[in-house]
Design an enzyme around this catalytic site. Structure first.
Site, short mmCIF file in Angstrom:
data_model
loop_
_atom_site.label_atom_id
_atom_site.label_comp_id
_atom_site.label_asym_id
_atom_site.label_seq_id
_atom_site.Cartn_x
_atom_site.Cartn_y
_atom_site.Cartn_z
N ASP A 52 0.70 -1.15 0.10
CA ASP A 52 -0.15 0.11 -0.05
C ASP A 52 0.93 1.40 0.03
OD1 ASP A 52 0.81 -0.43 2.70
OD2 ASP A 52 -1.16 -0.81 3.43
N ASP A 110 -7.53 -2.65 14.26
CA ASP A 110 -8.88 -3.05 13.84
C ASP A 110 -9.08 -4.03 13.00
OD1 ASP A 110 -7.70 -2.09 11.63
OD2 ASP A 110 -9.14 -0.30 11.43
N HIS A 150 -7.25 -4.65 10.02
CA HIS A 150 -6.92 -4.50 8.60
C HIS A 150 -5.54 -5.09 8.32
CE1 HIS A 150 -4.87 -0.46 9.66
NE2 HIS A 150 -3.92 -1.26 9.31
N GLU A 208 -9.72 -1.80 5.33
CA GLU A 208 -10.35 -1.68 6.70
C GLU A 208 -11.52 -2.65 6.81
OE1 GLU A 208 -8.71 0.06 8.65
OE2 GLU A 208 -8.31 1.91 8.01
P1 PGA Z 1 2.18 -1.23 12.87
O1 PGA Z 1 0.95 -1.32 11.39
O2 PGA Z 1 2.92 -2.21 12.19
O3 PGA Z 1 2.76 0.31 12.49
O4 PGA Z 1 1.34 -1.56 13.96
C1 PGA Z 1 0.58 -2.22 10.99
C2 PGA Z 1 -0.73 -2.12 10.13
O5 PGA Z 1 -1.56 -1.01 10.22
O6 PGA Z 1 -1.10 -3.16 9.41
#
Ligand code: PGA
Length: 256
Positions: free
Chosen positions: A63, A132, A134, A139
């Site tokens: 992404d 959450d 994702h 999302e």
């Molecule tokens: P993080 O993000 O590794 O910074 O916790 C993970 C994500 O949002 O997929």
């Protein structure tokens, strides 16, 4: 899903790194899907220390934020060069990251999907998970069949990511992300999650129902997915001890 729980982030990341290293040494022109965020940093440090030959490897990132100048320190383009690529011998032309400044976003997303196919598909996709649930920036309520497209971030993700920016207002609201269908097409997925703030999302993804409300739960339908956790991220799994027991009793030929 295979759930691999280690006491520390370092041990979990090193085992994931060994799996990727083994793959690249068996298949020098491997296609590796990569993720950003805090979670994969120890994995990338371990891979850098292994001094692998990346000269024939192709990568696809999950992404990218829309609208930040490419050289902005918080683009995933900058993140990847800073934290992995510049420490390896990867060829710039083999690096693929969605272009958050593409003039025509739907056409760019369709082209990104095509590039993955032309490269032969993704052998191993590295994933983090949002608090959450994702994966990529898919999302909750994202279609489980979705492909690369624009998404609007939830307020929770914007707040989670504000730590990388000066304030929540500076976090872009829109992103380009591979879809859940794109991730499901990878031949193997490696999901990493560390820390207690991921424990609920992990319990839902691993032991909950398959639901678009927890996008990572779609991986229950993926035949070759390994989930690397530290004890804290495994804290809400009812079967944590079973998963540890499985890992401790692997036949030698299955060990990573
Ligand atoms: P993080 O993000 O590794 O910074 O916790 C993970 C994500 O949002 O997929």
């Amino acid at each position: 899903m295979e759930i691999i729980i280690h006491p520390t982030v370092k041990e979990a990341s090193e085992e994931a790194a060994r799996l990727i290293a083994k793959h690249i040494s068996n298949k020098p022109d491997a296609v590796i899907g990569l993720a950003t965020g805090s979670t994969p940093l120890p994995l990338y440090r371990a891979l850098i220390e292994m001094k692998l030959d990346w000269s024939h490897v192709t990568t696809f990132n999950l992404d990218e934020y829309i609208g930040l100048p490419r050289e902005h320190p918080q683009t995933y383009h900058s993140f990847m060069w800073e934290n992995l690529f510049r420490h390896t011998n990867i060829k710039a032309e083999n690096v693929n990251i969605p272009d958050g400044n593409a003039a025509a976003i739907p056409a760019h997303c369709a082209e990104y999907e095509k590039r993955i196919l032309v490269a032969g598909g993704i052998d191993i996709q590295v994933l983090g998970i949002g608090s959450d649930g994702h994966i990529g920036f898919n999302e909750p309520t994202s279609s489980l069949a979705s492909r690369t497209r624009i998404k609007t971030l939830t307020k929770q993700t914007i707040e989670d990511n504000a730590r990388f920016f000066g304030s929540t207002e500076e976090v872009p609201k829109h992103v380009i992300t591979m879809g859940i269908g794109t991730i499901m097409d990878a031949r193997q997925n490696i999901l990493l999650a560390f820390g207690q703030n991921k424990a609920k999302a992990i319990a839902g993804a691993v032991e909950g129902p398959i639901t678009a409300v927890n996008p990572a739960s779609a991986l229950q339908m993926h035949a070759v997915t390994k989930v690397f956790l530290d004890d804290a991220a495994a804290g809400e799994l009812e079967r944590a001890n079973y998963f540890r027991w499985v890992h401790d009793n692997k036949p030698d030929w299955q060990k990573i």
